[in-house]
Structures are given as C-alpha cells and as structure tokens.
Design a protein around this motif. Sequence first.
Motif, short mmCIF file in Angstrom:
data_model
loop_
_atom_site.label_atom_id
_atom_site.label_comp_id
_atom_site.label_asym_id
_atom_site.label_seq_id
_atom_site.Cartn_x
_atom_site.Cartn_y
_atom_site.Cartn_z
N ARG A 1 42.96 44.17 40.16
CA ARG A 1 43.73 43.43 41.18
C ARG A 1 42.85 42.51 41.99
NH1 ARG A 1 47.94 48.10 43.42
NH2 ARG A 1 48.77 48.67 41.37
N SER A 2 41.89 41.94 41.32
CA SER A 2 40.95 41.04 42.00
C SER A 2 40.22 40.21 40.96
CB SER A 2 39.94 41.84 42.84
OG SER A 2 38.83 41.04 43.21
N PHE B 1 50.05 36.10 37.72
CA PHE B 1 49.60 36.77 38.94
C PHE B 1 50.07 36.01 40.17
CE2 PHE B 1 46.40 37.85 35.72
CZ PHE B 1 46.39 39.23 35.82
N ALA C 1 48.55 40.36 42.47
CA ALA C 1 49.53 41.30 41.94
C ALA C 1 50.21 40.66 40.75
CB ALA C 1 50.56 41.67 43.01
#
Length: 312
Positions: A21-22, A53, A61
């Motif tokens: 998530r990054s 995303f 997300a």
Amino acid sequence: MLSSRIKLRHLQAFLEVAKRRSFARAADSLAISQPGVSKTIRELEDVLGAELFERGTQGVALTQAGLTFLRHAGPAIRALEEGVTAVGDAHRGQWLRVGALSTVESRLLPVAIRRWQENAAAEVGVNVVAGSSAFLLSQLRLGELDLVVGRMTEAREIRDLAFEHLYYEPLLLVVGRGHPLAGVDPLVPARLVEFPWVVPPPRTTLRQQVDSFCVRHSLTLPGRLLETLSLPISRRFTQEGDAIWVAPRESVLEDLADGRLVELALPLEGQGGSVGLCTNATMQPSLVLEAFCEVLREVAAEQRIGQATGDA
C-alpha cells in the motif's frame, strides 16, 4: 488474449504496491527507484485502460478495477513461480503454505498436519503462517498462501474467496483456578470488569464478538487489557494472575480438563463461529492441497463427534 505489452515487471510492481500500500515501500522491496515503480504502474494502467490505485495522504488503495486485477495477477505470478521451482528443483520436494488462525492452532491443524505427513505419498513440507484473518486472507488473495484455516466467516476480507464450513467453535470466558469468580453461579456480568481481560486485538473477527458481548451486557472493557492472539502468552498470563481470558474453546480444552483453567458460568456466545478452510477460487488446487483439505475434513469430523459425545 493477453497483451504482449504486459510484462512480468508490471505484474511484480503491481503486486508489491498492492501488498505494501505504498509506492515507496514497494520500491524498497523491489530494489528500484520510486519513480521507476510509478512509471511501471502507469504503463500497466495504460495497457488495461483503467486506474488500479487511488492515491491518498495515507498511501494508496486498490480501486475496483485494481481489486479485480488482483484476483488474477497474484495467483498467476504464484503459478509461474511454482512452475519455475518445479522445473529447477524437481527433487527437492513440495511445500504447502497454510495460514492459521488461533482457533485451530491447538488441535485441528497440528493433528491434521501430522496425519497428512505420515500418510503422504511424497515428501512435503508445511509452512504455517499465523496472524489475523485480515492479514492471512490478503495473503491468500495474493497467492502467497494455499489456504487459510480457522474461524473467519465474519471477516469482510473473505468476499470472493471460497469458504468451506467444518464445525462451530465458541469463545469462552476462562480464568485460572483459584480466581475469585471461579465457581460463582449465577455470575453477575458487572463483576467481570473488576479484573483484567485478555482479548483479541481490535479489528479482528474475534474481537467483534467480544464487543457484541459487552454491548449485550452493558459493559465497558476495563483499562487493564492485554490484546494478543498469542495462545502461550494468554495462557500463562491467565494461569498466573487474576485475568479473564476470552479464549477459543479448542485452545483451552486440555487446561479445562486438568483444572489449570476454569470456565466462568457466563457464556460469551452460544453456538459460536464457523471454523473452516478458505481457498482462492482463482487458483487451480494442487493434488497436495486437495489431499490436505481432505485430512482436515476427517479430523474436523472427529472433533465434531467428540464434542457431541463430550469426549473432546
């Protein structure tokens, strides 16, 4: 037809960003620059014609399109990895990757693994990963696990995964022998908050049941909380102090039988939650996985019979 413009690096970058998530953490994991990851994701989005995303201040997300793509990309990469491993190391043996929730760590899973390995036709290793249902189901969806076993029907993360019910397992309120509430019957619910509690962490399916119990009895959890999914820590902490442990029935059966722990005369829930096995329907099950699931069903059936006769 699969577009020739989609490369392995696109899928690897997508899965790392989805997992972590990054973009920055994905870049660290892949040992490339963050702009490189961003460029790779943009290329993939251009090919697919959809944003994968949503970027925000707290990280990224998956969009709905991203979730749809994830259901297929993770298993596809995993299948490719398994193929490479099978060709390059054919004599090393196979591995089964199992996610285990605390509700099955004490009896169901150890018994099933031992029986399965004793009767397996080939040498097969088992890698067991413990954790919360949210974490384990996310790993299953990514293709990092072959199946997840435990009580998880309340988990939102199940969604499109395939769940098979095995038996019902309740949570119990247990204390050490000699506890002031041991043997008190009837037990007034308000007395429970006079003591420390050992409970599952927030945002877990088991904690939801604890919260529901507190609402039903107009209770507020005491400040002296131990939040953990660790069975050894919970057991030792409860046996040697005055804490009340919200425990899966399977994990305390032997302690209750020999008197090390005592169940309080106040049920936390009735029938309990559905314990079962969860698989990724987009992944073709191997013969190894199918054989292990069959052993799980056999052991679960024996446990159901034992519970019905009072022998479990």
